[in-house]
Motif scaffolding. Structure first.
Motif, PDB file in Angstrom:
ATOM      1  N   LYS A  81       0.861  -1.188   0.000  1.00 22.61           N
ATOM      2  CA  LYS A  81       0.000   0.000   0.000  1.00 22.61           C
ATOM      3  C   LYS A  81       0.893   1.232   0.000  1.00 22.61           C
ATOM      4  CE  LYS A  81      -4.020   0.277   2.380  1.00 22.61           C
ATOM      5  NZ  LYS A  81      -4.946   0.515   3.510  1.00 22.61           N
ATOM      6  N   PRO A  83       0.584   5.515   0.093  1.00 19.98           N
ATOM      7  CA  PRO A  83      -0.284   6.701   0.171  1.00 19.98           C
ATOM      8  C   PRO A  83      -0.259   7.489  -1.138  1.00 19.98           C
ATOM      9  CG  PRO A  83       1.116   6.538   2.112  1.00 19.98           C
ATOM     10  CD  PRO A  83       1.608   5.512   1.132  1.00 19.98           C
ATOM     11  N   GLU A  84      -1.413   7.946  -1.550  1.00 17.65           N
ATOM     12  CA  GLU A  84      -1.525   8.633  -2.837  1.00 17.65           C
ATOM     13  C   GLU A  84      -0.611   9.852  -2.927  1.00 17.65           C
ATOM     14  OE1 GLU A  84      -5.007  10.571  -5.578  1.00 17.65           O
ATOM     15  OE2 GLU A  84      -5.475   8.751  -4.459  1.00 17.65           O
ATOM     16  N   ASN A  85      -0.420  10.546  -1.809  1.00 19.85           N
ATOM     17  CA  ASN A  85       0.424  11.751  -1.845  1.00 19.85           C
ATOM     18  C   ASN A  85       1.920  11.427  -1.964  1.00 19.85           C
ATOM     19  OD1 ASN A  85       0.894  10.834   0.743  1.00 19.85           O
ATOM     20  ND2 ASN A  85       0.367  12.760   1.750  1.00 19.85           N
ATOM     21  N   LYS A  86       2.291  10.178  -1.898  1.00 15.78           N
ATOM     22  CA  LYS A  86       3.697   9.771  -2.031  1.00 15.78           C
ATOM     23  C   LYS A  86       4.041   9.329  -3.455  1.00 15.78           C
ATOM     24  CE  LYS A  86       4.651  10.070   2.391  1.00 15.78           C
ATOM     25  NZ  LYS A  86       5.496  11.107   2.921  1.00 15.78           N
ATOM     26  N   ASP A 105     -10.099   2.224  -3.084  1.00 17.92           N
ATOM     27  CA  ASP A 105      -9.398   2.544  -1.846  1.00 17.92           C
ATOM     28  C   ASP A 105      -8.712   3.895  -2.005  1.00 17.92           C
ATOM     29  OD1 ASP A 105     -10.117   0.023  -0.981  1.00 17.92           O
ATOM     30  OD2 ASP A 105      -8.140  -0.858  -1.318  1.00 17.92           O
ATOM     31  N   ASP A 106      -8.453   4.560  -0.898  1.00 13.28           N
ATOM     32  CA  ASP A 106      -7.818   5.878  -0.945  1.00 13.28           C
ATOM     33  C   ASP A 106      -6.372   5.818  -1.430  1.00 13.28           C
ATOM     34  OD1 ASP A 106     -10.112   7.124  -0.065  1.00 13.28           O
ATOM     35  OD2 ASP A 106      -9.493   7.133   2.038  1.00 13.28           O
ATOM     36  N   ASP A 107      -5.678   4.761  -1.108  1.00 18.22           N
ATOM     37  CA  ASP A 107      -4.264   4.661  -1.439  1.00 18.22           C
ATOM     38  C   ASP A 107      -4.043   3.954  -2.767  1.00 18.22           C
ATOM     39  OD1 ASP A 107      -3.355   5.806   1.055  1.00 18.22           O
ATOM     40  OD2 ASP A 107      -3.925   3.912   2.008  1.00 18.22           O
ATOM     41  N   TRP A 109      -1.874   0.954  -4.744  1.00 18.76           N
ATOM     42  CA  TRP A 109      -1.321  -0.355  -4.449  1.00 18.76           C
ATOM     43  C   TRP A 109      -0.245  -0.648  -5.480  1.00 18.76           C
ATOM     44  CZ3 TRP A 109      -2.425  -3.280  -0.222  1.00 18.76           C
ATOM     45  CH2 TRP A 109      -3.510  -2.866   0.548  1.00 18.76           C
ATOM     46  N   LYS A 122      -4.973   1.199  -8.471  1.00 16.05           N
ATOM     47  CA  LYS A 122      -6.021   1.389  -7.477  1.00 16.05           C
ATOM     48  C   LYS A 122      -6.847   0.111  -7.420  1.00 16.05           C
ATOM     49  CE  LYS A 122      -6.218   5.874  -6.177  1.00 16.05           C
ATOM     50  NZ  LYS A 122      -6.387   6.275  -4.796  1.00 16.05           N
ATOM     51  N   TYR A 140       7.873   7.087  -7.126  1.00 19.89           N
ATOM     52  CA  TYR A 140       7.828   7.223  -5.671  1.00 19.89           C
ATOM     53  C   TYR A 140       9.182   6.799  -5.121  1.00 19.89           C
ATOM     54  CZ  TYR A 140       7.014   2.134  -5.261  1.00 19.89           C
ATOM     55  OH  TYR A 140       7.116   0.776  -5.326  1.00 19.89           O
TER      56      TYR A 140
END
Length: 144
Positions: A81, A83-86, A105-107, A109, A122, A140
């Motif tokens: 997982k 985080p989307e901001n990363k 999901d918010d994050d 994968w 996602k 990332y």
């Protein structure tokens, strides 16, 4: 007065119930980023035949077991997982327009393609939307 009614109503065929299988992942490539550096565009300078074959191999592996098993594996063999901001990823505009983004999901994968790259996406229940293939390791921080 006696009424003889032989009408029994319309005859409907039995309703077929479609079972939605959610125990294993299904992979979707419909919303790969438009950036050819991170998609399967034949003009890509980073996604070569080795990366494509490894991607197919990993999808095959990840399709063999239930989601619960995959999600409990170490990140080298299963999913990680993120985080989307990363993640530096341009999400396909149609993905958001279709409201699929809101259902996921918010994050993000990630699954690894060995030392050839990472696939980023996602998840909505069992659907893994592959959104990017990072063969240049720059979407990332790959510190660990």
């Amino acid at each position: 007065m006696k009424i003889n009614n032989s009408y029994s109503g319309p005859k409907f065929s039995k309703t077929v119930k479609i079972k939605h299988h959610i125990d294993r992942f299904a992979f979707n490539f419909s919303f790969l980023t438009k950036d050819s550096k991170y998609n399967l565009d034949s003009r890509s300078k980073t996604i070569n035949k080795k990366v494509r074959l490894k991607l197919l191999d990993r999808i095959t592996q990840l399709s063999q077991d239930d989601r619960v098993v995959i999600l409990n594996r170490d990140k080298r063999e299963g999913l990680e997982k993120m985080p989307e901001n990363k993640v530096r990823l341009s999400i396909h505009p149609d993905f958001k327009k279709s409201k699929r983004y809101d259902e996921c999901d918010d994050d993000f994968w990630v699954f690894r393609l060995g030392d050839l790259g990472r696939a980023i996406g996602k998840i909505n229940e069992n659907i893994f939307y592959i959104m990017s293939i990072d063969a240049s390791f720059d979407q990332y921080n790959h510190g660990s």
